[in-house]
Write an enzyme that holds these catalytic residues in place. Sequence first.
Site, PDB file in Angstrom:
ATOM      1  N   LYS A   1     102.869  22.539  50.842  1.00 52.14           N
ATOM      2  CA  LYS A   1     101.486  22.055  50.785  1.00 52.14           C
ATOM      3  C   LYS A   1     101.575  20.539  50.865  1.00 52.14           C
ATOM      4  O   LYS A   1     102.046  19.883  49.936  1.00 52.14           O
ATOM      5  CB  LYS A   1     100.796  22.493  49.486  1.00 52.14           C
ATOM      6  CG  LYS A   1      99.367  21.968  49.384  1.00 52.14           C
ATOM      7  CD  LYS A   1      98.728  22.331  48.055  1.00 52.14           C
ATOM      8  CE  LYS A   1      97.476  21.484  47.851  1.00 52.14           C
ATOM      9  NZ  LYS A   1      96.929  21.637  46.492  1.00 52.14           N
TER      10      LYS A   1
ATOM     11  N   GLY B   1      90.276  18.651  40.583  1.00 53.78           N
ATOM     12  CA  GLY B   1      90.014  18.746  39.147  1.00 53.78           C
ATOM     13  C   GLY B   1      88.606  18.352  38.732  1.00 53.78           C
ATOM     14  O   GLY B   1      88.309  18.258  37.544  1.00 53.78           O
TER      15      GLY B   1
ATOM     16  N   ALA C   1      90.628  22.531  45.985  1.00 56.19           N
ATOM     17  CA  ALA C   1      90.149  21.420  45.148  1.00 56.19           C
ATOM     18  C   ALA C   1      88.649  21.454  44.864  1.00 56.19           C
ATOM     19  O   ALA C   1      87.829  21.645  45.761  1.00 56.19           O
ATOM     20  CB  ALA C   1      90.502  20.069  45.756  1.00 56.19           C
ATOM     21  N   GLY C   2      88.342  21.282  43.599  1.00 57.47           N
ATOM     22  CA  GLY C   2      86.952  21.146  43.175  1.00 57.47           C
ATOM     23  C   GLY C   2      86.238  22.439  42.846  1.00 57.47           C
ATOM     24  O   GLY C   2      85.114  22.415  42.346  1.00 57.47           O
TER      25      GLY C   2
ATOM     26  N   ASN D   1      92.934  26.046  40.521  1.00 51.70           N
ATOM     27  CA  ASN D   1      93.875  25.736  39.442  1.00 51.70           C
ATOM     28  C   ASN D   1      93.124  25.338  38.164  1.00 51.70           C
ATOM     29  O   ASN D   1      93.014  26.113  37.214  1.00 51.70           O
ATOM     30  CB  ASN D   1      94.845  24.633  39.881  1.00 51.70           C
ATOM     31  CG  ASN D   1      95.995  24.396  38.895  1.00 51.70           C
ATOM     32  OD1 ASN D   1      96.976  23.767  39.230  1.00 51.70           O
ATOM     33  ND2 ASN D   1      95.921  24.905  37.681  1.00 51.70           N
ATOM     34  N   THR D   2      92.547  24.147  38.161  1.00 53.39           N
ATOM     35  CA  THR D   2      91.944  23.590  36.942  1.00 53.39           C
ATOM     36  C   THR D   2      90.959  24.553  36.270  1.00 53.39           C
ATOM     37  O   THR D   2      91.032  24.777  35.064  1.00 53.39           O
ATOM     38  CB  THR D   2      91.229  22.258  37.264  1.00 53.39           C
ATOM     39  OG1 THR D   2      92.192  21.372  37.821  1.00 53.39           O
ATOM     40  CG2 THR D   2      90.633  21.627  36.017  1.00 53.39           C
TER      41      THR D   2
END
EC number: 2.8.1.10
Lengths: 65, 258
Positions: free
Chosen positions: B97, B158, B184-185, B206-207
């Site tokens: 990645k 995040g 992301a986001g 993830n987050t």
Amino acid sequence: MKIMLNDAPYEFAGETLEDLIIELDKSQQGIAIALNQQVVPRSLWCSTGLDEQSLVFIFESIAGG
Amino acid sequence: MSSLLIAGHEFRSRLFTGTGKYASANAMMDSITASESELVTLSLRRMDLKHQTDNILQPLQKKGMKLLPNTSGARTAKEAIFAAELAREALETNWVKLEIHPDPRYLMPDGMETLLAAEALIKKGFVVMPYVHADPVLCKRLEEIGCQCVMPLGSPIGSNMGLASRPFLEIIIEQSRVPVIVDAGIGAPSDAALAMEIGADAVLVNTAMAVANQPSKMANAFRLAVEAGRMAYESGLGERRIQAQATSPLTDFIGALS
């Protein structure tokens, strides 16, 4: 001999990169080594000798996104 | 739900997950198990020589997860190429990645450096998955040089701000001939479902899972959302319109009372 390991002086009794990993008592899984800014393939650790000028960086895999 | 193919590897789950920010390795594994994800991202850093770090690799490998190392921390193409080569040795995979962000405050990906690094890494035999802005032109260029997928952002890493880039994601999805993974986001399962409904091939979360009070429950919620969103996309969503269109037939039986 004194080598540079992860940006700090390190007194090393062995000869090769493999000796270094064994001396550090680290798992060989998930790690990579760069010697003088070049990535050294795992298969060459046992035959790659170190000397007083060696700049060694060891990297490990960690959690990340 | 149809499966997803990237560089000849088949994924039944369209939910990719990160391994960062979990309170413990156990919480991470429970969450990944609940998500039914088959691909996880990992990072690389200089080894801590004084302390033994939590071994997260072994349980992931035991579970048969596809490992996707990232180049997080790289600020230039040169650093990212070096990180990718290290990661290939460390994790014995040619998948990477590719993420290059010179600014730690907003972690905005550097498109120019990413294109340069992608080109060099593809020549070295890597399967490159680039994390980029939701920039349709850049995504097309990355596809043309041989990236196996593109990973445009929904909003900053995040930030939990969801699909702030939606109109551009829709253009990327419409134009792309390689899988589009929204990265992301994504802060809530509804963001993931929306990404899938507009035709994204997968999402990376993830987050939102890792920092939930109950990560594995949240991971399960994301699994359901991704499945629901994909199923809705495959089923064919109805067109939006301003005017009403009756669901029940407009008969004249009420008129018969007068």
